[in-house]
Write a protein that holds these residues in place. Structure first.
Motif, PDB file in Angstrom:
ATOM      1  N   LEU A 184       0.845  -1.199   0.000  1.00  0.00           N
ATOM      2  CA  LEU A 184       0.000   0.000   0.000  1.00  0.00           C
ATOM      3  C   LEU A 184       0.878   1.245   0.000  1.00  0.00           C
ATOM      4  N   THR A 185       0.501   2.258  -0.785  1.00  0.00           N
ATOM      5  CA  THR A 185       1.287   3.493  -0.851  1.00  0.00           C
ATOM      6  C   THR A 185       0.391   4.709  -0.637  1.00  0.00           C
ATOM      7  N   ALA A 186       1.002   5.803  -0.235  1.00  0.00           N
ATOM      8  CA  ALA A 186       0.254   7.044  -0.034  1.00  0.00           C
ATOM      9  C   ALA A 186      -0.381   7.530  -1.331  1.00  0.00           C
ATOM     10  N   ALA A 187       0.198   7.163  -2.471  1.00  0.00           N
ATOM     11  CA  ALA A 187      -0.386   7.547  -3.758  1.00  0.00           C
ATOM     12  C   ALA A 187      -1.777   6.960  -3.938  1.00  0.00           C
ATOM     13  N   ASP A 188      -2.065   5.850  -3.248  1.00  0.00           N
ATOM     14  CA  ASP A 188      -3.393   5.242  -3.342  1.00  0.00           C
ATOM     15  C   ASP A 188      -4.469   6.115  -2.703  1.00  0.00           C
ATOM     16  N   ALA A 217       3.377   9.926   4.950  1.00  0.00           N
ATOM     17  CA  ALA A 217       3.098  10.774   3.784  1.00  0.00           C
ATOM     18  C   ALA A 217       1.608  11.082   3.683  1.00  0.00           C
ATOM     19  N   ALA A 218       0.772  10.091   3.976  1.00  0.00           N
ATOM     20  CA  ALA A 218      -0.673  10.321   3.968  1.00  0.00           C
ATOM     21  C   ALA A 218      -1.065  11.326   5.039  1.00  0.00           C
ATOM     22  N   ALA A 219      -0.435  11.233   6.208  1.00  0.00           N
ATOM     23  CA  ALA A 219      -0.734  12.164   7.299  1.00  0.00           C
ATOM     24  C   ALA A 219      -0.372  13.593   6.920  1.00  0.00           C
ATOM     25  N   ARG A 220       0.789  13.769   6.298  1.00  0.00           N
ATOM     26  CA  ARG A 220       1.209  15.115   5.885  1.00  0.00           C
ATOM     27  C   ARG A 220       0.192  15.730   4.927  1.00  0.00           C
ATOM     28  N   ALA A 221      -0.233  14.943   3.944  1.00  0.00           N
ATOM     29  CA  ALA A 221      -1.186  15.446   2.956  1.00  0.00           C
ATOM     30  C   ALA A 221      -2.523  15.778   3.603  1.00  0.00           C
ATOM     31  N   ALA A 222      -2.970  14.932   4.511  1.00  0.00           N
ATOM     32  CA  ALA A 222      -4.260  15.157   5.164  1.00  0.00           C
ATOM     33  C   ALA A 222      -4.235  16.405   6.036  1.00  0.00           C
TER      34      ALA A 222
END
Length: 305
Positions: free
Chosen positions: A114-118, A143-148
């Motif tokens: 699983l990747t943050a790009a998903d 990375a997902a947390a940063r984007a969120a």
């Protein structure tokens, strides 16, 4: 809206009189194949508590994938961001003894891919909630947390199973969820005094990190520390059958209530009672209570909440 970025597994569960010691073989029951994975568990618990939930996760090309997704599909969790990667779906091999204690061996399977790009095609937005755990690559969760957070979403991290996390990484999180053992492990890893008990350790972590820190305390309930204030809520007295998934129930219900705009104290009360109720049935996902059952327990004569 809650977005869960995390693991999807099959739980292979076998019951036995006592947990095997190293080198010991013990007789067990017929095994069960039960949908699981901390990400999927928390997504389902949040959905049953009344939240709108999107699951971002990965499954394999095997027959286990359909079983792993069964409860999520039935309860209406949004699976539009689901990806299929590699040959195998993640599997947790769980042994449960007569005292309702368990051991778990985890094979990650597709979860490791699983990747943050998903998350990029439909990311959390302002006012949404992102819920994370530790069963997919942590760099991708970070990375997902940063984007969120950049988009204005709230980020909850369940540090389970425990892995050492550096202080800088925790800057990307709004709320940290642990159990009493994980709280002590995190404090020691960060060079802090673990304290005499869960509440003291949680207060130490919260002050040092400048974050809301919440710990489940088993039969003692749960404690939260935020901005120097402590909230302690009791558990619901129950006779435990299987504690598997209780922490995930707590995390999902907590996220659901916060996402719906409830106070931290109210969210803690609902989550603690839900976690207790989940211990009264065998298996993880089949045991997760619905909102009506949580409310009935909170309002009933046996509740201390």
């Amino acid at each position: 809206m809650i977005t869960v970025f995390g693991s999807i597994n099959i739980d292979l569960v076998c019951r036995t009189s006592h947990l095997p010691r190293p080198g010991e073989t013990v007789p067990g029951s017929d095994y069960q194949l039960i949908p699981g994975g901390k990400g999927a568990n928390q997504a389902l618990a949040a959905r049953r508590a009344g939240a709108s939930v999107r699951m971002v996760g990965a499954v394999g090309a095997d027959d286990m994938a359909a079983i792993a997704l069964g409860e999520l599909e039935k309860d209406g969790v949004d699976l539009g961001a689901l990806v299929r990667r590699g040959p195998t779906t993640g599997m947790a091999i769980i042994t449960v003894d007569d005292e309702a204690e368990n051991t778990i061996v985890l094979s990650p399977g597709a979860n490791a891919r699983l990747t943050a790009a998903d998350l990029a095609s439909n990311p959390p937005g302002a006012g949404d909630t992102l819920l994370l755990q530790m069963e997919v690559p942590f760099a991708e969760s970070l990375a997902a947390a940063r984007a969120a957070r950049a988009a204005g979403a709230r980020v909850l991290l369940s540090i389970a199973p425990f892995l050492p996390i550096e202080r800088a990484a925790l800057a990307e999180v709004d709320i940290i969820l642990v159990n009493e053992t994980e709280a002590a492990d995190l404090a020691r890893h960060l060079g802090l005094e673990a304290g005499a008990g869960g509440p003291e350790t949680v207060a130490t972590l919260s002050k040092a990190l400048g974050k809301t820190v919440i710990a489940t305390l088993g039969s003692e309930g749960a404690v939260a520390s935020a901005d120097g204030a402590e909230i302690l809520v009791p558990a619901l007295p129950v006779v435990p059958v299987d504690t598997t998934g209780a922490g995930d129930t707590f995390a999902g219900v907590l996220a659901a209530l916060l996402d719906q705009g409830e106070s931290l104290e109210t969210a803690l009360q609902f989550a603690a009672v839900a976690g207790s109720l989940s211990c009264t049935q065998a298996g993880a996902q089949p045991s997760f209570p619905r909102r009506s059952a949580i409310e009935a327990a909170l309002n009933g004569p046996s509740s201390n909440a």
